[in-house]
Design a protein around this motif. Structure first.
Motif, short mmCIF file in Angstrom:
data_model
loop_
_atom_site.label_atom_id
_atom_site.label_comp_id
_atom_site.label_asym_id
_atom_site.label_seq_id
_atom_site.Cartn_x
_atom_site.Cartn_y
_atom_site.Cartn_z
N GLU A 75 0.83 -1.20 0.00
CA GLU A 75 0.00 0.00 0.00
C GLU A 75 0.87 1.26 0.00
N ILE A 76 0.51 2.22 -0.84
CA ILE A 76 1.24 3.48 -0.91
C ILE A 76 0.25 4.64 -1.03
N GLN A 77 0.74 5.82 -0.76
CA GLN A 77 -0.08 7.02 -0.96
C GLN A 77 0.33 7.67 -2.27
N VAL A 78 -0.68 8.02 -3.06
CA VAL A 78 -0.46 8.67 -4.35
C VAL A 78 -1.26 9.96 -4.39
N GLU A 79 -0.93 10.80 -5.35
CA GLU A 79 -1.75 11.98 -5.60
C GLU A 79 -2.70 11.64 -6.74
N THR A 80 -3.80 12.37 -6.83
CA THR A 80 -4.75 12.17 -7.92
C THR A 80 -4.76 13.41 -8.79
N GLY A 81 -5.18 13.22 -10.03
CA GLY A 81 -5.26 14.34 -10.96
C GLY A 81 -6.05 13.91 -12.19
N ARG A 82 -6.01 14.75 -13.21
CA ARG A 82 -6.71 14.47 -14.47
C ARG A 82 -5.80 14.85 -15.63
N ILE A 83 -6.00 14.14 -16.73
CA ILE A 83 -5.34 14.51 -17.98
C ILE A 83 -6.42 14.79 -19.02
N GLU A 84 -6.10 15.69 -19.92
CA GLU A 84 -7.05 16.02 -20.98
C GLU A 84 -7.11 14.94 -22.04
N SER A 85 -5.94 14.37 -22.39
CA SER A 85 -5.94 13.37 -23.46
C SER A 85 -4.80 12.37 -23.28
N LEU A 86 -5.07 11.16 -23.76
CA LEU A 86 -4.08 10.08 -23.83
C LEU A 86 -4.16 9.52 -25.24
N ALA A 87 -3.07 9.67 -25.99
CA ALA A 87 -3.03 9.20 -27.38
C ALA A 87 -2.14 7.97 -27.47
N MET A 88 -2.67 6.95 -28.18
CA MET A 88 -1.93 5.73 -28.46
C MET A 88 -2.15 5.44 -29.94
N GLY A 89 -1.19 5.82 -30.77
CA GLY A 89 -1.36 5.65 -32.21
C GLY A 89 -2.59 6.43 -32.67
N PRO A 90 -3.50 5.76 -33.38
CA PRO A 90 -4.68 6.45 -33.91
C PRO A 90 -5.78 6.64 -32.88
N LEU A 91 -5.59 6.10 -31.68
CA LEU A 91 -6.63 6.14 -30.64
C LEU A 91 -6.33 7.26 -29.65
N THR A 92 -7.32 8.08 -29.35
CA THR A 92 -7.17 9.13 -28.34
C THR A 92 -8.34 9.05 -27.38
N LEU A 93 -8.02 9.00 -26.10
CA LEU A 93 -9.02 9.00 -25.03
C LEU A 93 -8.95 10.34 -24.32
N TYR A 94 -10.10 10.85 -23.88
CA TYR A 94 -10.16 12.18 -23.30
C TYR A 94 -10.64 12.14 -21.86
N ASP A 95 -10.18 13.13 -21.08
CA ASP A 95 -10.65 13.39 -19.72
C ASP A 95 -10.55 12.15 -18.83
N LEU A 96 -9.33 11.79 -18.49
CA LEU A 96 -9.07 10.61 -17.66
C LEU A 96 -8.53 11.01 -16.29
N SER A 97 -9.00 10.34 -15.25
CA SER A 97 -8.41 10.51 -13.93
C SER A 97 -7.10 9.71 -13.89
#
Length: 160
Positions: free
Chosen positions: A100-122
């Motif tokens: 078990e560890i402590q982490v910080e949380t946040g958000r990213i606007e986009s994650l691109a992997m080749g032709p695939l882009t995902l938006y608004d990810l925690s």
């Protein structure tokens, strides 16, 4: 006395070594590069350890990715998050393979992997993670259809 090589033989020998190095580079470099299918899906090949790695982008900045179906969220090492300019919005305790560890949380606007882009990810921002590799967890992978066969993984958008 020293042995001298004819200049033409020296050039041919150099050319042979450079050709061999070029072929080896193409062979090993091309093996782990993702490809895009005719239908726009992403096809990854497993590396020697059986993992799926690729270059991608977070918020249009290049990053190294490791697909991890055992991770709940996209998890970014703190030093990478700082380079990307990510701002933590909270804290959380999580269970990892190392405990078990402590982490910080946040958000990213986009994650691109080749032709695939995902938006608004925690995301989790992990101070205990070493290196540059970002774990792509199930909050991202769950938005995609995954098909694995013969050490290859096909990713495509979910059909809704």
């Amino acid at each position: 006395m020293g042995h001298t090589m004819h200049p033409m033989a020296r050039r041919l020998w150099l050319l042979a070594w450079l050709s061999l190095l070029g072929l080896l580079t193409l062979y090993f470099h091309g093996r782990e590069q993702p490809s895009v299918t005719a239908s726009g899906d992403l096809l990854l090949r497993a590396d020697a350890s059986g993992h799926y790695r690729l270059e991608g982008a977070i918020n249009d900045q290049p990053v190294q990715l490791l697909l991890d179906t055992g991770a709940t969220r996209v998890t970014i090492p703190s030093q990478v998050a700082a380079r990307l300019g990510l701002v933590a919005t909270g804290r959380s305790r999580v269970n990892t393979a190392a405990g078990e560890i402590q982490v910080e949380t946040g958000r990213i606007e986009s994650l691109a992997m080749g032709p695939l882009t995902l938006y608004d990810l925690s995301v989790f921002i992990n101070p205990a993670a070493d290196g540059e590799e970002i774990l792509v967890g199930m909050n991202a992978l769950g938005r995609l259809e995954l098909r694995q066969k013969d050490r290859q993984l096909l990713l495509r958008p979910l059909q809704e």
